[in-house]
Design a protein around this motif. Sequence first.
Motif, mmCIF file in Angstrom:
data_model
loop_
_atom_site.group_PDB
_atom_site.id
_atom_site.type_symbol
_atom_site.label_atom_id
_atom_site.label_comp_id
_atom_site.label_asym_id
_atom_site.label_seq_id
_atom_site.Cartn_x
_atom_site.Cartn_y
_atom_site.Cartn_z
ATOM 1 N N SER A 19 0.828 -1.214 0.000
ATOM 2 C CA SER A 19 0.000 0.000 0.000
ATOM 3 C C SER A 19 0.860 1.261 0.000
ATOM 4 C CB SER A 19 -0.964 0.021 1.184
ATOM 5 O OG SER A 19 -0.264 0.222 2.401
ATOM 6 N N GLY A 20 2.105 1.129 0.424
ATOM 7 C CA GLY A 20 3.035 2.249 0.378
ATOM 8 C C GLY A 20 3.744 2.359 -0.960
ATOM 9 N N GLY A 21 3.336 1.520 -1.920
ATOM 10 C CA GLY A 21 3.957 1.568 -3.245
ATOM 11 C C GLY A 21 5.257 0.798 -3.335
ATOM 12 N N ASN A 22 5.534 -0.020 -2.339
ATOM 13 C CA ASN A 22 6.787 -0.759 -2.307
ATOM 14 C C ASN A 22 6.593 -2.191 -2.777
ATOM 15 O OD1 ASN A 22 8.311 1.439 -1.137
ATOM 16 N ND2 ASN A 22 7.081 1.082 0.684
ATOM 17 N N ILE A 23 7.689 -2.893 -2.929
ATOM 18 C CA ILE A 23 7.678 -4.274 -3.398
ATOM 19 C C ILE A 23 8.074 -5.175 -2.236
ATOM 20 C CG2 ILE A 23 8.775 -5.920 -4.970
ATOM 21 C CD1 ILE A 23 9.301 -3.464 -6.831
ATOM 22 N N ALA A 24 7.250 -6.177 -1.962
ATOM 23 C CA ALA A 24 7.566 -7.180 -0.950
ATOM 24 C C ALA A 24 8.159 -8.393 -1.652
ATOM 25 C CB ALA A 24 6.306 -7.575 -0.174
ATOM 26 N N ILE A 25 9.329 -8.818 -1.189
ATOM 27 C CA ILE A 25 10.014 -9.951 -1.809
ATOM 28 C C ILE A 25 10.186 -11.055 -0.766
ATOM 29 C CG2 ILE A 25 12.343 -9.083 -1.351
ATOM 30 C CD1 ILE A 25 11.550 -10.550 -4.667
ATOM 31 N N ARG A 26 9.938 -12.287 -1.195
ATOM 32 C CA ARG A 26 10.046 -13.422 -0.284
ATOM 33 C C ARG A 26 11.500 -13.723 0.045
ATOM 34 N NH1 ARG A 26 6.294 -18.337 -2.298
ATOM 35 N NH2 ARG A 26 8.086 -19.435 -1.423
ATOM 36 N N ALA A 27 11.784 -13.827 1.349
ATOM 37 C CA ALA A 27 13.084 -14.283 1.832
ATOM 38 C C ALA A 27 12.827 -15.648 2.463
ATOM 39 C CB ALA A 27 13.662 -13.298 2.838
ATOM 40 N N ASP A 28 12.838 -16.681 1.618
ATOM 41 C CA ASP A 28 12.486 -18.026 2.067
ATOM 42 C C ASP A 28 13.477 -18.535 3.106
ATOM 43 O OD1 ASP A 28 10.126 -18.681 0.473
ATOM 44 O OD2 ASP A 28 11.482 -18.521 -1.234
ATOM 45 N N ILE A 29 12.949 -18.829 4.273
ATOM 46 C CA ILE A 29 13.783 -19.360 5.346
ATOM 47 C C ILE A 29 13.607 -20.865 5.399
ATOM 48 C CG2 ILE A 29 14.127 -19.452 7.842
ATOM 49 C CD1 ILE A 29 13.676 -16.482 7.941
ATOM 50 N N ASP A 30 14.670 -21.538 5.058
ATOM 51 C CA ASP A 30 14.788 -22.982 5.232
ATOM 52 C C ASP A 30 15.726 -23.147 6.425
ATOM 53 O OD1 ASP A 30 17.003 -25.258 4.431
ATOM 54 O OD2 ASP A 30 14.940 -25.893 4.096
ATOM 55 N N PRO A 31 15.348 -23.910 7.440
ATOM 56 C CA PRO A 31 16.162 -23.974 8.660
ATOM 57 C C PRO A 31 17.643 -24.270 8.426
ATOM 58 C CG PRO A 31 14.069 -25.028 9.049
ATOM 59 C CD PRO A 31 14.117 -24.702 7.578
ATOM 60 N N GLU A 32 17.944 -25.219 7.568
ATOM 61 C CA GLU A 32 19.341 -25.599 7.353
ATOM 62 C C GLU A 32 20.137 -24.493 6.665
ATOM 63 O OE1 GLU A 32 21.723 -29.004 4.896
ATOM 64 O OE2 GLU A 32 19.900 -29.610 5.968
ATOM 65 N N THR A 33 19.618 -23.969 5.572
ATOM 66 C CA THR A 33 20.366 -22.941 4.845
ATOM 67 C C THR A 33 20.372 -21.616 5.606
ATOM 68 O OG1 THR A 33 18.422 -22.472 3.491
ATOM 69 C CG2 THR A 33 20.052 -23.971 2.572
ATOM 70 N N PHE A 34 19.293 -21.327 6.350
ATOM 71 C CA PHE A 34 19.267 -20.097 7.149
ATOM 72 C C PHE A 34 20.328 -20.152 8.246
ATOM 73 C CE2 PHE A 34 17.548 -17.777 10.882
ATOM 74 C CZ PHE A 34 17.654 -16.498 10.373
ATOM 75 N N THR A 35 20.445 -21.281 8.917
ATOM 76 C CA THR A 35 21.462 -21.428 9.960
ATOM 77 C C THR A 35 22.857 -21.251 9.372
ATOM 78 O OG1 THR A 35 20.044 -22.911 11.227
ATOM 79 C CG2 THR A 35 22.376 -22.978 11.732
ATOM 80 N N ALA A 36 23.099 -21.860 8.221
ATOM 81 C CA ALA A 36 24.406 -21.726 7.564
ATOM 82 C C ALA A 36 24.665 -20.277 7.182
ATOM 83 C CB ALA A 36 24.472 -22.635 6.337
ATOM 84 N N TRP A 37 23.645 -19.583 6.663
ATOM 85 C CA TRP A 37 23.807 -18.185 6.279
ATOM 86 C C TRP A 37 24.133 -17.346 7.509
ATOM 87 C CZ3 TRP A 37 21.908 -13.441 7.503
ATOM 88 C CH2 TRP A 37 22.229 -12.404 6.632
ATOM 89 N N CYS A 38 23.415 -17.573 8.599
ATOM 90 C CA CYS A 38 23.668 -16.826 9.835
ATOM 91 C C CYS A 38 25.100 -17.042 10.318
ATOM 92 C CB CYS A 38 22.682 -17.232 10.934
ATOM 93 S SG CYS A 38 21.016 -16.583 10.711
ATOM 94 N N ASN A 39 25.537 -18.293 10.330
ATOM 95 C CA ASN A 39 26.897 -18.600 10.775
ATOM 96 C C ASN A 39 27.938 -17.928 9.891
ATOM 97 O OD1 ASN A 39 25.976 -20.171 12.911
ATOM 98 N ND2 ASN A 39 26.059 -22.063 11.729
#
Length: 101
Positions: A49-69
């Motif tokens: 509604s603010g004219g912006n674009i929402a993009i999915r940041a798919d969180i998969d537990p394994e790859t998210f943990t690796a990305w965080c580390n």
Amino acid sequence: MNDVIGVAWFRDELTYREAVEIFTDPENMPATFEKWKTLVGRQCELIKSGGNIAIRADIDPETFTAWCNAHGFKADAWGRTAFANHVALEYQKTGKGTIIE
């Protein structure tokens, strides 16, 4: 130019439950996948509604943990936000990603 805003996204209930189990702050998450869907739906409507674009940041537990580390984050709200921002920046650079309609 419209802003691109990454939204932490869970593809299904199983992924949501598995992700909440690895988060260091599970108390900050909605109790159920259905409650999360309702909350994120409202968040996406506000973004759009603010004219912006929402993009999915798919969180998969394994790859998210690796990305965080790899990037020095914990699997918590800060990590989820940083990951979503990373996905949004990648979308801006490459045009690749899933827009939330």
